[in-house]
Design a protein around this motif. Structure first.
Motif, PDB file in Angstrom:
ATOM      1  N   UNK A   1     -25.191 -51.760   7.956  1.00 19.00           N
ATOM      2  CA  UNK A   1     -24.583 -52.253   9.193  1.00 19.00           C
ATOM      3  C   UNK A   1     -25.260 -51.543  10.362  1.00 19.00           C
ATOM      4  N   UNK A   2     -24.964 -51.981  11.562  1.00 20.29           N
ATOM      5  CA  UNK A   2     -25.426 -51.262  12.739  1.00 20.29           C
ATOM      6  C   UNK A   2     -24.479 -50.112  13.034  1.00 20.29           C
ATOM      7  N   UNK A   3     -25.034 -48.952  13.307  1.00 14.01           N
ATOM      8  CA  UNK A   3     -24.236 -47.795  13.695  1.00 14.01           C
ATOM      9  C   UNK A   3     -23.916 -47.921  15.185  1.00 14.01           C
ATOM     10  N   UNK A   4     -22.655 -47.986  15.524  1.00 16.64           N
ATOM     11  CA  UNK A   4     -22.241 -48.202  16.908  1.00 16.64           C
ATOM     12  C   UNK A   4     -22.351 -46.955  17.770  1.00 16.64           C
ATOM     13  N   UNK A   5     -22.620 -45.814  17.148  1.00 20.01           N
ATOM     14  CA  UNK A   5     -22.642 -44.561  17.905  1.00 20.01           C
ATOM     15  C   UNK A   5     -24.013 -43.897  17.968  1.00 20.01           C
ATOM     16  N   UNK A   6     -24.987 -44.385  17.222  1.00 15.48           N
ATOM     17  CA  UNK A   6     -26.287 -43.711  17.167  1.00 15.48           C
ATOM     18  C   UNK A   6     -27.396 -44.723  17.420  1.00 15.48           C
TER      19      UNK A   6
ATOM     20  N   UNK B   1     -32.479 -48.536  20.185  1.00 14.87           N
ATOM     21  CA  UNK B   1     -31.997 -49.594  19.296  1.00 14.87           C
ATOM     22  C   UNK B   1     -30.983 -49.007  18.328  1.00 14.87           C
ATOM     23  N   UNK B   2     -29.847 -49.686  18.103  1.00  9.03           N
ATOM     24  CA  UNK B   2     -28.843 -49.145  17.182  1.00  9.03           C
ATOM     25  C   UNK B   2     -29.428 -48.776  15.826  1.00  9.03           C
ATOM     26  N   UNK B   3     -29.053 -47.605  15.346  1.00  5.76           N
ATOM     27  CA  UNK B   3     -29.522 -47.141  14.043  1.00  5.76           C
ATOM     28  C   UNK B   3     -28.792 -47.881  12.924  1.00  5.76           C
ATOM     29  N   UNK B   4     -29.251 -47.669  11.711  1.00  4.85           N
ATOM     30  CA  UNK B   4     -28.612 -48.279  10.548  1.00  4.85           C
ATOM     31  C   UNK B   4     -27.539 -47.357   9.980  1.00  4.85           C
ATOM     32  N   UNK B   5     -26.522 -47.971   9.441  1.00  4.24           N
ATOM     33  CA  UNK B   5     -25.527 -47.278   8.641  1.00  4.24           C
ATOM     34  C   UNK B   5     -25.608 -47.885   7.240  1.00  4.24           C
ATOM     35  N   UNK B   6     -26.053 -47.091   6.277  1.00  2.46           N
ATOM     36  CA  UNK B   6     -26.343 -47.600   4.935  1.00  2.46           C
ATOM     37  C   UNK B   6     -25.309 -47.071   3.949  1.00  2.46           C
ATOM     38  N   UNK B   7     -24.703 -47.977   3.212  1.00  5.64           N
ATOM     39  CA  UNK B   7     -23.729 -47.620   2.178  1.00  5.64           C
ATOM     40  C   UNK B   7     -24.178 -48.239   0.861  1.00  5.64           C
ATOM     41  N   UNK B   8     -24.542 -47.419  -0.101  1.00  6.72           N
ATOM     42  CA  UNK B   8     -25.004 -47.939  -1.391  1.00  6.72           C
ATOM     43  C   UNK B   8     -24.819 -46.867  -2.455  1.00  6.72           C
ATOM     44  N   UNK B   9     -24.452 -47.293  -3.648  1.00  5.77           N
ATOM     45  CA  UNK B   9     -24.299 -46.347  -4.754  1.00  5.77           C
ATOM     46  C   UNK B   9     -24.575 -47.055  -6.077  1.00  5.77           C
ATOM     47  N   UNK B  10     -24.911 -46.233  -7.078  1.00  8.32           N
ATOM     48  CA  UNK B  10     -25.073 -46.763  -8.425  1.00  8.32           C
ATOM     49  C   UNK B  10     -23.698 -47.032  -9.023  1.00  8.32           C
ATOM     50  N   UNK B  11     -23.634 -48.075  -9.824  1.00  9.74           N
ATOM     51  CA  UNK B  11     -22.359 -48.470 -10.419  1.00  9.74           C
ATOM     52  C   UNK B  11     -22.467 -48.448 -11.943  1.00  9.74           C
ATOM     53  N   UNK B  12     -21.410 -48.879 -12.632  1.00 10.01           N
ATOM     54  CA  UNK B  12     -21.292 -48.651 -14.069  1.00 10.01           C
ATOM     55  C   UNK B  12     -22.483 -49.186 -14.860  1.00 10.01           C
ATOM     56  N   UNK B  13     -22.975 -50.374 -14.510  1.00  8.12           N
ATOM     57  CA  UNK B  13     -24.063 -50.941 -15.305  1.00  8.12           C
ATOM     58  C   UNK B  13     -25.338 -50.126 -15.160  1.00  8.12           C
ATOM     59  N   UNK B  14     -25.625 -49.639 -13.936  1.00 11.08           N
ATOM     60  CA  UNK B  14     -26.808 -48.811 -13.737  1.00 11.08           C
ATOM     61  C   UNK B  14     -26.712 -47.507 -14.537  1.00 11.08           C
ATOM     62  N   UNK B  15     -25.539 -46.908 -14.550  1.00  8.83           N
ATOM     63  CA  UNK B  15     -25.368 -45.660 -15.294  1.00  8.83           C
ATOM     64  C   UNK B  15     -25.505 -45.883 -16.795  1.00  8.83           C
ATOM     65  N   UNK B  16     -25.028 -47.029 -17.274  1.00  6.90           N
ATOM     66  CA  UNK B  16     -25.175 -47.333 -18.704  1.00  6.90           C
ATOM     67  C   UNK B  16     -26.646 -47.523 -19.069  1.00  6.90           C
ATOM     68  N   UNK B  17     -27.412 -48.172 -18.195  1.00  4.19           N
ATOM     69  CA  UNK B  17     -28.849 -48.322 -18.424  1.00  4.19           C
ATOM     70  C   UNK B  17     -29.544 -46.960 -18.412  1.00  4.19           C
ATOM     71  N   UNK B  18     -29.146 -46.117 -17.483  1.00  5.83           N
ATOM     72  CA  UNK B  18     -29.720 -44.774 -17.368  1.00  5.83           C
ATOM     73  C   UNK B  18     -29.532 -44.007 -18.681  1.00  5.83           C
ATOM     74  N   UNK B  19     -28.340 -44.050 -19.222  1.00  2.23           N
ATOM     75  CA  UNK B  19     -28.036 -43.336 -20.473  1.00  2.23           C
ATOM     76  C   UNK B  19     -28.852 -43.898 -21.629  1.00  2.23           C
TER      77      UNK B  19
END
Length: 568
Positions: A439-444, A450-468
């Motif tokens: 998303x666009x960061x409204x404060x930075x 130019x508005x900076x990015x606000x990035x939200x992302x994480x690995x989830x169950x399927x990625x962790x199962x593949x990792x194992x």
């Protein structure tokens, strides 16, 4: 930064047939294809020009650089903790800092955004691994009930893969695997003795698996005006012989040769200009990277190739009354569905024997084990799969940091090569999820307002199962080959660290659930095309750059035909 009405004075001189935003792997291809098809084309690059004769320093030894290759401490002050291992004193200049180019993340979701703002973009630093996708990838979402279906299949892109491969030069070995279609190959690089041993063991004991040499956009013979690789080694510092593909060495010179290319570095794109009457883009708003002054450029068609995250940021920052959440975002999918490849799995171990053999040269390539999970049998614990990269090599003097010893005899012993070691490094597929987003960061804001990015992302169950599972299968292959002292590669990468970010403006058949159609054309804005990683609907398990290039060439062909028909 507020930019108001069009600059009327500049309209007379700043008008082109096409504008390409970004000069990296896809921007270079867009520039080549559009100019060769007769369009006066402006390429906007946010950063500086790169002059290989000055900026490539691959053969400068450590004792001739100021910090002996260890980087200026100032570098570490302007990069995130996890980024400090990226870049060295020779090539740190190719990676932008996080002061002028900030982005934010939630405290519990670290993201590593590795960027190159210069002419050529990350095509100067990429790993060059080049693999085709198959219908296992293009049909995966439909069969698994994940996200949305790809609007294309392998047959739609197959001729464009060949078209791109014939231009860039891809060395590799044909294997006739359904999950990994063969390319138009230059001669393959050779496996070393440890890799041949591992290949033979896998073929004998794991019939569902295949070890082959990596498929890489590095020339093994002179090709298309460029010279074959001479195995010197430090590719990350640039390649003065132009042996590896980059837009600087290949597509941009081809575009320049047409006489229809205008390259403008230091052009930070602020937003796109939208005409609500025609429902078309009329131009691009730019902040001059050096003077910080606004300027506008105009064109009939725009190709957005700024990279997955930057392209989405530009769309979000181009909001209009008609598109209040971002230009071309009636679906609400701009910025969502971020994907990357999860690295950090696998294992390594010592391979007994072959002490009488030593590898000569520095082969800029490794082994590749294509995906073997969920091909013929359905795995009970996860969807999709992973591939392995890596390879075999003899330990060098660096082993001294972990070896007991002292004195002249000890140092002399380190001059001799150590035992052979083999490493499997896993690259696991990431499933599409709308909550992985920017998303666009409204404060930075960045250094250009130019508005900076606000990035939200994480690995989830399927990625962790593949990792194992990747850890387990790497160990079993090493054990089967007689490896000793096996250690797991058990430090997962942060999202983004694989540098294969994709998915922020996915393609699809339905404008309600996707941003682009099957031709990389925006559903909402017909003269806007996005051909960087933004369009990806799933991440696949293999490196994506070859697919980006093929889809860019395909989209350019379609766009020019539509322009000739008067549809754009």
């Amino acid at each position: 930064m507020i930019i108001q009405a069009a600059n009327i004075k500049s309209a007379n001189t700043n008008t082109y047939d096409a504008i390409v935003i970004g000069s990296g792997i896809t921007g270079g291809w867009a520039a080549k294809e559009l100019t060769e098809k007769g369009l006066q084309t402006l390429v906007l690059e946010a950063g500086q020009s790169i002059v290989p004769e000055k900026d490539y320093v691959e053969h400068v030894p450590p004792w001739e650089v100021k910090f002996r290759g260890m980087r200026d401490r100032q570098y570490e002050k302007v990069h995130r903790e996890r980024q400090k291992h990226i870049g060295d004193e020779w090539n740190a200049k190719f990676f932008v800092d996080d002061v002028e180019n900030p982005y934010t993340t939630p405290p519990d979701q670290p993201y590593l955004f590795l960027r190159g703002r210069h002419v050529g973009g990350r095509s100067v630093m990429w790993g060059r691994q080049s693999y085709r996708w198959s219908d296992y990838d293009f049909e995966g979402n439909l069969k698994d009930g994940i996200a949305i279906d790809w609007p294309i299949r392998y047959k739609d892109i197959e001729p464009w893969y060949g078209y791109v491969e014939d231009w860039i030069g891809v060395s590799g070995q044909a294997e006739n695997l359904p999950q990994l279609p063969d390319s138009h190959f230059l001669p393959p690089m050779e496996l070393n003795c440890a890799e041949e041993h591992m290949r033979d063991v896998i073929a004998q004991k794991f019939p569902d698996r295949r070890l082959t040499i990596g498929r890489t956009a590095i020339l093994t013979k002179d090709h298309n005006g460029r010279y074959a690789c001479h195995y010197c080694g430090p590719c990350a510092r640039g390649c003065i012989t132009r042996s590896y593909f980059s837009s600087i060495h290949s597509t941009l010179p081809a575009a320049e040769k047409t006489g229809k290319l205008t390259m403008r570095p230091f052009s930070v794109v602020h937003s796109l200009i939208f005409d609500s009457n025609t429902r078309r883009i009329t131009g691009v708003r730019v902040i001059d990277g050096q003077t910080k002054q606004p300027i506008e450029f105009y064109a009939k068609v725009v190709f957005l190739c700024a990279s997955t995250l930057e392209s989405a940021r530009i769309l979000l920052n181009s909001a209009t009354p008609e598109f209040s959440t971002g230009l071309a975002n009636s679906s609400g999918q701009v910025g969502r569905n971020l994907m990357d490849h999860m690295m950090g799995s696998g294992a390594s171990g010592l391979i007994p024997g072959h002490e009488d053999r030593q590898q000569l040269g520095n082969r800029p390539n490794g082994i590749f084990v294509p995906r073997f999970r969920n091909i013929n049998d359905k795995h009970p614990d996860f969807l999709r799969g992973y591939g392995f990269q890596g390879g075999g090599a003899r330990d060098d003097w660096g082993r001294g940091s972990e070896t007991p010893g002292f004195g002249a005899d000890f140092k002399k012993s380190l001059k001799q090569p150590g035992p052979w070691r083999f490493t499997f490094a896993g690259f696991a597929e990431c499933l599409s999820n709308p909550d992985n987003r920017l998303e666009l960061d409204k404060e930075k804001v960045d250094a250009w307002g130019i508005p900076a990015m606000k990035i939200s992302a994480k690995w989830r169950d399927n990625e962790w199962a593949l990792f194992k599972d990747a850890n387990n299968t790497a160990v079993e292959m090493l054990e089967a080959a007689g490896a000793k002292d096996i250690t797991l590669r058990n430090s997962p990468s942060a999202p983004g660290e694989g540098i294969h970010e994709m998915g922020s403006a996915r393609m699809g058949r339905d404008p309600k659930t996707s941003v682009l159609n099957s031709w990389n054309q925006a559903h909402d804005v017909k003269n806007l095309f996005i051909t960087d990683g933004s369009f990806m609907v799933s991440s696949g398990w293999q490196n994506p750059s070859l697919t980006y290039m093929a889809m860019t060439a395909r989209a350019c062909d379609y766009a020019v035909k539509q322009m000739k028909l008067g549809e754009i």
